[in-house]
Each structure stands twice: as structure tokens, then as C-alpha cells.
Design a protein around this motif. Structure first.
Motif, PDB file in Angstrom:
ATOM      1  N   MET A   1       0.854  -1.172   0.000  1.00  0.00           N
ATOM      2  CA  MET A   1       0.000   0.000   0.000  1.00  0.00           C
ATOM      3  C   MET A   1       0.904   1.241   0.000  1.00  0.00           C
ATOM      4  O   MET A   1       1.848   1.329   0.771  1.00  0.00           O
ATOM      5  N   ASP A   2       0.592   2.179  -0.845  1.00  0.00           N
ATOM      6  CA  ASP A   2       1.350   3.421  -0.977  1.00  0.00           C
ATOM      7  C   ASP A   2       1.115   4.340   0.218  1.00  0.00           C
ATOM      8  O   ASP A   2       0.018   4.387   0.771  1.00  0.00           O
ATOM      9  N   PHE A   3       2.149   5.085   0.585  1.00  0.00           N
ATOM     10  CA  PHE A   3       2.091   6.033   1.710  1.00  0.00           C
ATOM     11  C   PHE A   3       0.849   6.924   1.623  1.00  0.00           C
ATOM     12  O   PHE A   3       0.176   7.163   2.615  1.00  0.00           O
ATOM     13  N   HIS A   4       0.555   7.422   0.425  1.00  0.00           N
ATOM     14  CA  HIS A   4      -0.566   8.344   0.251  1.00  0.00           C
ATOM     15  C   HIS A   4      -1.930   7.658   0.355  1.00  0.00           C
ATOM     16  O   HIS A   4      -2.943   8.342   0.472  1.00  0.00           O
ATOM     17  N   GLN A   5      -1.948   6.350   0.337  1.00  0.00           N
ATOM     18  CA  GLN A   5      -3.187   5.605   0.569  1.00  0.00           C
ATOM     19  C   GLN A   5      -3.418   5.371   2.059  1.00  0.00           C
ATOM     20  O   GLN A   5      -4.494   4.956   2.458  1.00  0.00           O
ATOM     21  N   ILE A   6      -2.407   5.646   2.857  1.00  0.00           N
ATOM     22  CA  ILE A   6      -2.477   5.378   4.290  1.00  0.00           C
ATOM     23  C   ILE A   6      -2.645   6.661   5.096  1.00  0.00           C
ATOM     24  O   ILE A   6      -3.435   6.716   6.031  1.00  0.00           O
ATOM     25  N   ILE A   7      -1.889   7.692   4.735  1.00  0.00           N
ATOM     26  CA  ILE A   7      -1.802   8.904   5.549  1.00  0.00           C
ATOM     27  C   ILE A   7      -2.205  10.137   4.748  1.00  0.00           C
ATOM     28  O   ILE A   7      -1.849  10.272   3.585  1.00  0.00           O
ATOM     29  N   THR A   8      -2.923  11.032   5.424  1.00  0.00           N
ATOM     30  CA  THR A   8      -3.261  12.338   4.865  1.00  0.00           C
ATOM     31  C   THR A   8      -2.722  13.402   5.810  1.00  0.00           C
ATOM     32  O   THR A   8      -2.836  13.265   7.030  1.00  0.00           O
ATOM     33  N   ILE A   9      -2.135  14.435   5.235  1.00  0.00           N
ATOM     34  CA  ILE A   9      -1.702  15.596   6.008  1.00  0.00           C
ATOM     35  C   ILE A   9      -2.350  16.807   5.364  1.00  0.00           C
ATOM     36  O   ILE A   9      -2.050  17.157   4.222  1.00  0.00           O
ATOM     37  N   ASP A  10      -3.294  17.391   6.096  1.00  0.00           N
ATOM     38  CA  ASP A  10      -4.090  18.505   5.577  1.00  0.00           C
ATOM     39  C   ASP A  10      -4.283  19.509   6.706  1.00  0.00           C
ATOM     40  O   ASP A  10      -4.770  19.133   7.785  1.00  0.00           O
ATOM     41  N   ILE A  56      -1.773  -1.979   9.338  1.00  0.00           N
ATOM     42  CA  ILE A  56      -0.655  -2.885   9.081  1.00  0.00           C
ATOM     43  C   ILE A  56       0.348  -2.244   8.130  1.00  0.00           C
ATOM     44  O   ILE A  56       1.560  -2.348   8.330  1.00  0.00           O
ATOM     45  N   ALA A  57      -0.150  -1.536   7.122  1.00  0.00           N
ATOM     46  CA  ALA A  57       0.745  -0.860   6.184  1.00  0.00           C
ATOM     47  C   ALA A  57       1.543   0.234   6.885  1.00  0.00           C
ATOM     48  O   ALA A  57       2.731   0.415   6.607  1.00  0.00           O
ATOM     49  N   LEU A  58       0.910   0.954   7.799  1.00  0.00           N
ATOM     50  CA  LEU A  58       1.617   1.992   8.551  1.00  0.00           C
ATOM     51  C   LEU A  58       2.728   1.369   9.399  1.00  0.00           C
ATOM     52  O   LEU A  58       3.850   1.883   9.443  1.00  0.00           O
ATOM     53  N   LEU A  59       2.439   0.264  10.049  1.00  0.00           N
ATOM     54  CA  LEU A  59       3.460  -0.415  10.850  1.00  0.00           C
ATOM     55  C   LEU A  59       4.600  -0.922   9.967  1.00  0.00           C
ATOM     56  O   LEU A  59       5.764  -0.891  10.369  1.00  0.00           O
ATOM     57  N   ALA A  60       4.273  -1.357   8.753  1.00  0.00           N
ATOM     58  CA  ALA A  60       5.309  -1.818   7.825  1.00  0.00           C
ATOM     59  C   ALA A  60       6.214  -0.656   7.419  1.00  0.00           C
ATOM     60  O   ALA A  60       7.444  -0.812   7.332  1.00  0.00           O
ATOM     61  N   ILE A  61       5.636   0.526   7.195  1.00  0.00           N
ATOM     62  CA  ILE A  61       6.429   1.705   6.867  1.00  0.00           C
ATOM     63  C   ILE A  61       7.341   2.062   8.035  1.00  0.00           C
ATOM     64  O   ILE A  61       8.535   2.332   7.855  1.00  0.00           O
ATOM     65  N   ASN A  63       8.453   0.125  10.305  1.00  0.00           N
ATOM     66  CA  ASN A  63       9.478  -0.913  10.380  1.00  0.00           C
ATOM     67  C   ASN A  63      10.594  -0.639   9.374  1.00  0.00           C
ATOM     68  O   ASN A  63      11.780  -0.722   9.719  1.00  0.00           O
ATOM     69  N   LYS A  64      10.223  -0.297   8.153  1.00  0.00           N
ATOM     70  CA  LYS A  64      11.233  -0.023   7.130  1.00  0.00           C
ATOM     71  C   LYS A  64      12.104   1.168   7.527  1.00  0.00           C
ATOM     72  O   LYS A  64      13.311   1.161   7.337  1.00  0.00           O
ATOM     73  N   ILE A  65      11.480   2.196   8.069  1.00  0.00           N
ATOM     74  CA  ILE A  65      12.236   3.384   8.469  1.00  0.00           C
ATOM     75  C   ILE A  65      13.178   3.048   9.615  1.00  0.00           C
ATOM     76  O   ILE A  65      14.357   3.402   9.595  1.00  0.00           O
ATOM     77  N   LEU A  66      12.665   2.358  10.620  1.00  0.00           N
ATOM     78  CA  LEU A  66      13.460   2.101  11.821  1.00  0.00           C
ATOM     79  C   LEU A  66      14.533   1.036  11.642  1.00  0.00           C
ATOM     80  O   LEU A  66      15.460   0.951  12.446  1.00  0.00           O
ATOM     81  N   THR A  67      14.423   0.244  10.599  1.00  0.00           N
ATOM     82  CA  THR A  67      15.449  -0.769  10.344  1.00  0.00           C
ATOM     83  C   THR A  67      16.368  -0.366   9.196  1.00  0.00           C
ATOM     84  O   THR A  67      17.237  -1.132   8.808  1.00  0.00           O
ATOM     85  N   SER A  68      16.176   0.840   8.691  1.00  0.00           N
ATOM     86  CA  SER A  68      17.012   1.364   7.618  1.00  0.00           C
ATOM     87  C   SER A  68      18.427   1.617   8.121  1.00  0.00           C
ATOM     88  O   SER A  68      18.642   2.001   9.271  1.00  0.00           O
TER      89      SER A  68
END
Length: 79
Positions: A1-10, A56-61, A63-68
Motif C-alpha cells: 500500500m502506498d504512503f498516500h493511501q495510508i496517511i493524509t496531512i491537511d 498494518i501498512a503503517l506499521l510496515a512503513i 518498520n522499514k524506516i526504523l530498520t534502515s
């Protein structure tokens, strides 16, 4: 799932705080719930407008950031 499908900043939604797309539920609330021992299913029961796929997609993101390998640089940028 793409970041923009998960989070909105407005700026018109909670003053620009990141929220789950299509909701007024702050992303931070998921981490706050998990931090105090609330299960993912309980979080989803508390916030039915958030889909399990989004959470789940947010947690996956996260995870990717914190294990980078560049996590220290990323943290320094936002700290």
C-alpha cells in the motif's frame, strides 16, 4: 500500500497532524495504543474508520524506516 493511501496531512484536518486517510484519526494514536499494550484489534475496534490494511501498512512503513541503515540520519532530520 502506498504512503498516500495510508496517511493524509491537511491543515484543515486536525491542524495538519498526520491522520489515517479518510478519517480524522491521528496516526500517532496507533502508536500510543500499542505503547500501552492495546492490541491492534482493540485499536481497530476503538477506531472503526481505520482499516486493518491501513494500520498494518503503517506499521510496515515504520518498520522499514526504523530498520534502515540510515535511521540515524532520518532521526536527526526529524528530531
Amino acid at each position: 500500500m502506498d504512503f498516500h493511501q495510508i496517511i493524509t496531512i491537511d491543515n484543515d484536518i486536525l491542524g495538519g497532524q498526520p491522520v489515517f486517510k479518510g478519517t480524522r484519526v491521528p496516526v500517532e494514536s496507533l502508536f500510543d495504543h500499542l505503547e500501552v499494550g492495546v492490541s491492534l484489534d482493540e485499536f481497530l475496534d476503538d477506531f472503526p474508520t481505520v482499516s486493518k490494511e491501513q494500520a498494518i501498512a503503517l506499521l510496515a512503513i515504520a518498520n522499514k524506516i526504523l530498520t534502515s541503515k540510515n535511521v540515524a540520519q532520518l532521526y536527526a532530520t526529524v528530531a
